[in-house]
Design a protein around this motif. Structure first.
Motif, short mmCIF file in Angstrom:
data_model
loop_
_atom_site.label_atom_id
_atom_site.label_comp_id
_atom_site.label_asym_id
_atom_site.label_seq_id
_atom_site.Cartn_x
_atom_site.Cartn_y
_atom_site.Cartn_z
N ALA A 1 11.90 20.84 -1.66
CA ALA A 1 11.16 19.99 -0.74
C ALA A 1 12.03 19.69 0.48
O ALA A 1 13.26 19.77 0.40
CB ALA A 1 10.77 18.69 -1.44
N PRO A 2 11.41 19.34 1.62
CA PRO A 2 12.20 19.05 2.82
C PRO A 2 13.23 17.97 2.58
O PRO A 2 12.93 16.92 2.02
CB PRO A 2 11.13 18.60 3.82
CG PRO A 2 9.87 19.22 3.35
CD PRO A 2 9.97 19.25 1.86
N GLY A 3 14.46 18.25 2.97
CA GLY A 3 15.52 17.28 2.84
C GLY A 3 16.09 17.12 1.46
O GLY A 3 16.94 16.26 1.23
N LYS A 4 15.63 17.95 0.52
CA LYS A 4 16.11 17.85 -0.86
C LYS A 4 16.75 19.15 -1.30
O LYS A 4 16.54 20.20 -0.71
CB LYS A 4 14.95 17.49 -1.79
CG LYS A 4 14.35 16.12 -1.54
CD LYS A 4 13.36 15.76 -2.62
CE LYS A 4 12.82 14.35 -2.44
NZ LYS A 4 11.87 13.96 -3.51
N GLU A 5 17.53 19.06 -2.37
CA GLU A 5 18.15 20.26 -2.93
C GLU A 5 17.12 21.09 -3.71
O GLU A 5 16.10 20.57 -4.16
CB GLU A 5 19.30 19.86 -3.85
CG GLU A 5 20.47 19.21 -3.13
CD GLU A 5 21.65 18.99 -4.05
OE1 GLU A 5 22.70 18.57 -3.56
OE2 GLU A 5 21.52 19.23 -5.27
N ARG A 6 17.44 22.35 -3.86
CA ARG A 6 16.56 23.23 -4.65
C ARG A 6 16.57 22.76 -6.10
O ARG A 6 17.62 22.47 -6.67
CB ARG A 6 17.03 24.68 -4.54
CG ARG A 6 16.02 25.68 -5.06
CD ARG A 6 16.36 27.09 -4.64
NE ARG A 6 16.22 27.27 -3.18
CZ ARG A 6 16.29 28.44 -2.57
NH1 ARG A 6 16.46 29.55 -3.29
NH2 ARG A 6 16.18 28.52 -1.27
N GLU A 7 15.37 22.72 -6.69
CA GLU A 7 15.19 22.14 -8.02
C GLU A 7 14.63 23.19 -8.97
O GLU A 7 13.70 23.93 -8.62
CB GLU A 7 14.20 20.96 -7.92
CG GLU A 7 13.79 20.34 -9.23
CD GLU A 7 12.62 19.37 -9.07
OE1 GLU A 7 12.41 18.55 -10.00
OE2 GLU A 7 11.92 19.43 -8.04
#
Length: 127
Positions: free
Chosen positions: A42-48
């Motif tokens: 998601a924008p601004g987040k780390e890959r999950e």
């Protein structure tokens, strides 16, 4: 070398469903020998991590945020891995990436380590 191409993303209302597909190809890549996985960012987040499936399909593993709502599956005859997403929530909005394991014949989906990535497909869930 493996090429991974995702498809099936789009815009859906909360509570709806989508099915993502990831088609694998490559002259020296034997799809049926490799575990596959889905990740999202998601924008601004780390890959999950989202979900993984072993080379045989006999082992699957899910991230806590999608457990019970998403289902990963594979069709080795079509060199394709799928992600069925149900009961979608706005927080599921992200770019979804397909990944292939970095080595073949790992027995458990929990042991998957991404070695190759697709280009991603956008999933947007509106409230």
């Amino acid at each position: 070398q493996v090429q991974l191409v995702e498809s099936g993303g789009g815009l859906v209302q909360a509570g709806g469903s989508l099915r993502l597909s990831c088609a694998a190809s490559g002259r020296t890549f034997s799809f049926s020998h490799y575990g596959m996985a889905w990740f999202r960012q998601a924008p601004g987040k780390e890959r999950e991590f989202v979900a993984a499936i072993s080379w045989s399909g006999g082992s699957t593993y899910y991230g806590n945020s999608v457990k019970g709502r998403f289902t990963i599956s594979r069709d080795n005859a079509k060199n394709t891995v799928y992600l069925q997403m149900n009961s979608l929530k706005p927080e599921d909005t992200a770019v979804y990436y397909c990944a292939a394991d970095n080595s073949p014949f790992k027995g458990r989906a929990t042991n998957l380590a991404p070695g190759s990535w697709g280009q991603g497909t956008q999933v947007t869930v509106s409230s």
